[in-house]
Design a protein around this motif. Sequence first.
Motif, PDB file in Angstrom:
ATOM      1  N   SER A  16       8.220  28.735  66.904  1.00  0.00           N
ATOM      2  CA  SER A  16       7.541  27.750  66.054  1.00  0.00           C
ATOM      3  C   SER A  16       8.391  26.500  65.906  1.00  0.00           C
ATOM      4  O   SER A  16       9.598  26.589  65.662  1.00  0.00           O
ATOM      5  CB  SER A  16       7.259  28.347  64.665  1.00  0.00           C
ATOM      6  OG  SER A  16       6.789  27.354  63.773  1.00  0.00           O
ATOM      7  N   SER A  17       7.758  25.342  66.027  1.00  0.00           N
ATOM      8  CA  SER A  17       8.489  24.086  65.828  1.00  0.00           C
ATOM      9  C   SER A  17       8.847  23.884  64.362  1.00  0.00           C
ATOM     10  O   SER A  17       9.947  23.455  64.036  1.00  0.00           O
ATOM     11  CB  SER A  17       7.661  22.904  66.339  1.00  0.00           C
ATOM     12  OG  SER A  17       6.355  22.930  65.796  1.00  0.00           O
ATOM     13  N   SER A  18       7.915  24.206  63.471  1.00  0.00           N
ATOM     14  CA  SER A  18       8.170  24.000  62.039  1.00  0.00           C
ATOM     15  C   SER A  18       8.991  25.123  61.426  1.00  0.00           C
ATOM     16  O   SER A  18       9.726  24.902  60.458  1.00  0.00           O
ATOM     17  CB  SER A  18       6.847  23.867  61.275  1.00  0.00           C
ATOM     18  OG  SER A  18       6.057  25.025  61.432  1.00  0.00           O
ATOM     19  N   HIS A  19       8.886  26.323  61.984  1.00  0.00           N
ATOM     20  CA  HIS A  19       9.559  27.475  61.390  1.00  0.00           C
ATOM     21  C   HIS A  19      10.802  27.925  62.156  1.00  0.00           C
ATOM     22  O   HIS A  19      11.570  28.753  61.659  1.00  0.00           O
ATOM     23  CB  HIS A  19       8.584  28.652  61.276  1.00  0.00           C
ATOM     24  CG  HIS A  19       7.544  28.478  60.220  1.00  0.00           C
ATOM     25  ND1 HIS A  19       6.663  27.420  60.201  1.00  0.00           N
ATOM     26  CD2 HIS A  19       7.237  29.221  59.123  1.00  0.00           C
ATOM     27  CE1 HIS A  19       5.863  27.525  59.156  1.00  0.00           C
ATOM     28  NE2 HIS A  19       6.191  28.611  58.485  1.00  0.00           N
ATOM     29  N   GLY A 149       6.259  19.943  64.097  1.00  0.00           N
ATOM     30  CA  GLY A 149       6.696  19.396  65.369  1.00  0.00           C
ATOM     31  C   GLY A 149       8.196  19.272  65.514  1.00  0.00           C
ATOM     32  O   GLY A 149       8.675  18.541  66.371  1.00  0.00           O
ATOM     33  N   GLY A 150       8.969  19.981  64.668  1.00  0.00           N
ATOM     34  CA  GLY A 150      10.415  19.889  64.709  1.00  0.00           C
ATOM     35  C   GLY A 150      10.988  18.762  63.874  1.00  0.00           C
ATOM     36  O   GLY A 150      12.208  18.625  63.768  1.00  0.00           O
ATOM     37  N   PHE A 151      10.124  17.938  63.265  1.00  0.00           N
ATOM     38  CA  PHE A 151      10.596  16.879  62.372  1.00  0.00           C
ATOM     39  C   PHE A 151      11.200  17.503  61.114  1.00  0.00           C
ATOM     40  O   PHE A 151      10.608  18.405  60.507  1.00  0.00           O
ATOM     41  CB  PHE A 151       9.439  15.974  61.943  1.00  0.00           C
ATOM     42  CG  PHE A 151       8.953  15.022  62.998  1.00  0.00           C
ATOM     43  CD1 PHE A 151       9.461  13.734  63.075  1.00  0.00           C
ATOM     44  CD2 PHE A 151       7.977  15.399  63.906  1.00  0.00           C
ATOM     45  CE1 PHE A 151       8.997  12.839  64.024  1.00  0.00           C
ATOM     46  CE2 PHE A 151       7.512  14.517  64.868  1.00  0.00           C
ATOM     47  CZ  PHE A 151       8.026  13.233  64.933  1.00  0.00           C
ATOM     48  N   VAL A 152      12.352  17.001  60.685  1.00  0.00           N
ATOM     49  CA  VAL A 152      13.011  17.495  59.479  1.00  0.00           C
ATOM     50  C   VAL A 152      13.471  16.304  58.647  1.00  0.00           C
ATOM     51  O   VAL A 152      14.024  15.337  59.181  1.00  0.00           O
ATOM     52  CB  VAL A 152      14.233  18.373  59.817  1.00  0.00           C
ATOM     53  CG1 VAL A 152      14.977  18.772  58.542  1.00  0.00           C
ATOM     54  CG2 VAL A 152      13.807  19.628  60.568  1.00  0.00           C
ATOM     55  N   ILE A 153      13.237  16.367  57.344  1.00  0.00           N
ATOM     56  CA  ILE A 153      13.825  15.391  56.426  1.00  0.00           C
ATOM     57  C   ILE A 153      14.492  16.162  55.291  1.00  0.00           C
ATOM     58  O   ILE A 153      14.107  17.296  54.978  1.00  0.00           O
ATOM     59  CB  ILE A 153      12.785  14.401  55.870  1.00  0.00           C
ATOM     60  CG1 ILE A 153      11.695  15.137  55.086  1.00  0.00           C
ATOM     61  CG2 ILE A 153      12.183  13.560  56.975  1.00  0.00           C
ATOM     62  CD1 ILE A 153      10.735  14.192  54.376  1.00  0.00           C
ATOM     63  N   ASP A 154      15.504  15.532  54.660  1.00  0.00           N
ATOM     64  CA  ASP A 154      16.176  16.200  53.555  1.00  0.00           C
ATOM     65  C   ASP A 154      15.652  15.682  52.223  1.00  0.00           C
ATOM     66  O   ASP A 154      14.721  14.863  52.174  1.00  0.00           O
ATOM     67  CB  ASP A 154      17.697  16.054  53.665  1.00  0.00           C
ATOM     68  CG  ASP A 154      18.175  14.614  53.472  1.00  0.00           C
ATOM     69  OD1 ASP A 154      17.335  13.726  53.181  1.00  0.00           O
ATOM     70  OD2 ASP A 154      19.387  14.381  53.611  1.00  0.00           O
ATOM     71  N   THR A 291       3.653  20.592  68.783  1.00  0.00           N
ATOM     72  CA  THR A 291       4.274  21.693  68.055  1.00  0.00           C
ATOM     73  C   THR A 291       4.421  22.875  68.999  1.00  0.00           C
ATOM     74  O   THR A 291       3.878  22.886  70.103  1.00  0.00           O
ATOM     75  CB  THR A 291       3.410  22.117  66.848  1.00  0.00           C
ATOM     76  OG1 THR A 291       2.174  22.692  67.334  1.00  0.00           O
ATOM     77  CG2 THR A 291       3.101  20.935  65.928  1.00  0.00           C
ATOM     78  N   ASN A 292       5.139  23.896  68.550  1.00  0.00           N
ATOM     79  CA  ASN A 292       5.255  25.118  69.351  1.00  0.00           C
ATOM     80  C   ASN A 292       3.955  25.914  69.361  1.00  0.00           C
ATOM     81  O   ASN A 292       3.569  26.476  70.374  1.00  0.00           O
ATOM     82  CB  ASN A 292       6.381  26.006  68.815  1.00  0.00           C
ATOM     83  CG  ASN A 292       7.760  25.476  69.129  1.00  0.00           C
ATOM     84  OD1 ASN A 292       7.974  24.269  69.121  1.00  0.00           O
ATOM     85  ND2 ASN A 292       8.700  26.361  69.397  1.00  0.00           N
ATOM     86  N   GLY A 293       3.302  25.979  68.206  1.00  0.00           N
ATOM     87  CA  GLY A 293       2.083  26.756  68.123  1.00  0.00           C
ATOM     88  C   GLY A 293       0.995  26.248  69.040  1.00  0.00           C
ATOM     89  O   GLY A 293       0.103  27.002  69.438  1.00  0.00           O
TER      90      GLY A 293
END
Length: 459
Positions: A16-19, A149-154, A291-293
Motif C-alpha cells: 500500500s502506498s498510504s499504509h 500515493g506515498g505523500f506524507v506531511i507532518d 497508489t499501490n492499491g
Amino acid sequence: MSISVFDLFKIGIGPSSSHTVGPMSAAADFAGALLDQQLTSSTQRVLVELYGSLSATGKGHGTDNAVIMGLMGDRPATIDPDCVNGRIAELRASQRLQLAPSQEIEFIWERDMLYLEENLPYHPNAMRLTAFDQTGAALYSNTYYSIGGGFVIDETAAQQETHLVPQVELPYDFNSAKQLLALCKEHGLSISELMMENEKVWRTEEQVREGLMDIWGAMKECIANGLHKEGVLPGGLNVRRRAMSLHKSLIRATRPNIISSTLSAMDWVNLYALAVNEENAGGGRMVTAPTNGAAGIIPAVLTYYMEFGTKPTEENVVDFLLAAAAIGVLCKKNASISGAEVGCQGEVGSACAMAAAGLCQVMGGTPAQVENAAEIGLEHNLGLTCDPVGGLVQVPCIERNAIAAMKAINATQMALRGDGDHFISLDKVIRTMRDTGKDMQDKYKETSRGGLAVNAIEC
C-alpha cells in the motif's frame, strides 16, 4: 500546489502506498530528524502510535513492518523487498532495533507498537512517533499523515496547511481541466507537451525522459516478476496467485474466449493487471500509479498499447505517462487519491481516468478527447468503496485493477469516436468524487469494517 509527474509515479514496495510506502518514508524522516538534532545517541526507546485507518488495516497492509524498516533507515525506493520478513522476525526475536549504525535500542513490539482506534482530525492515515531517553523523558515527537500515493506531511505542515511539495512557478499552471484545455488551445500544445514544459522547471527534458523510462522499466519488471511467481499470497486469506497460470494458458491458447482480436488482447490486459497487483499484494517492488492499491491499471493499459499498438516507441511511453499525470494532478488537487479519505473511487477511479487519458494521448486524441476519456473513466467509478477483506490489498483489489484497466481502454475508444464535446466535464466528476467521499461512511473507507470486508467473513 505544484505536483510533478514524479510525485505521482514513485518506485516503492507493496502492498500500500498510504499504509506502507508513506509510513516507511515518515519513519525514515523521523530517524533522520533525530540524527540532525543530535538526539540519536540519547534515544533509548521509540514509541509508535498508529491511528485511524493505519491502525484498522495496518497489520494487513504491513504498516507496522514498514515503520520499523523506516526507523532502521530504509526507504521505499531502495529497500530490498525480500529482506523485510527476515529482518522483522529477527527484531521480534531479539527485541533490538538498530536505530542508527551506532545506536541500538530495545524495542518490545507489544509495548512500543500501539494500534489506536481514535482518529486524528487532519487525515484518517495518521501516526505519531516519540523518542525517549533513558529516564523516560520525551526527546522528540512528531505526527505524520500519509495522505495517499506515498505523500506524507507532518504536524507542522498540516497545521499551517502548507503545500505537499515546494510551490514553484510553472509556465502553464492549471488547477482545473477547463484551465488545462484553455492553455493547450492558447499555446497550441498537447496535454503531454504542456506537462513536459512544466516538468522542465524541476529537471531538464533529458532527465524527465530518463526518469519516465526508469518508471516504465520498473513497471515492466513488476509485471515480469508477477508472471513468474505462484503459490498463495501472504496474510491468511489463502488467495492464490493466478498470473503465472493465466500466462501459460494464454501462451498455449489457440483461440480466444470470444472470437475477436480486440477482446483476445483484453485477456492480456487482465494478465498484466493481475501480475502487478499480485506482486504488490506480496510486498514486491512496484510503482505507485498513483497508489499501490491501483498500481496495476496504468501499467496494464500502457503495456497493452506497447504490445498491441502500431509501431510503439519510447516517445509514446513518455507522452502516455505525462498525459496520465495531468489527470492525476487534477484528482490530487481537487479531490483525493486516498482510499482512506474518499474510498476506492479515489484510487482505482483516478488511476482509470489517468490510464484512459494516457492511452487517448498516444492514440492521437486531441486535448478535448483526452479530457473526455478521463471523464468517462472516472465517472464510472464514482461511489466505489474501499473495503479490503481482512485489511489486505487482495480482495477485491486485485481483480478491481483488471476491470478498471478494461474500463480505461473502453473510455478511450468512446472518446476517440467523439469530437471531445460531452455533457459532464471532468471537473464536475472530480468534484463529485470529492463530495461523494465526504458523504461516504468511514466503514467504507479503508477500515475493513464494512462492505465485502464484513460480508466475506464466513460465520
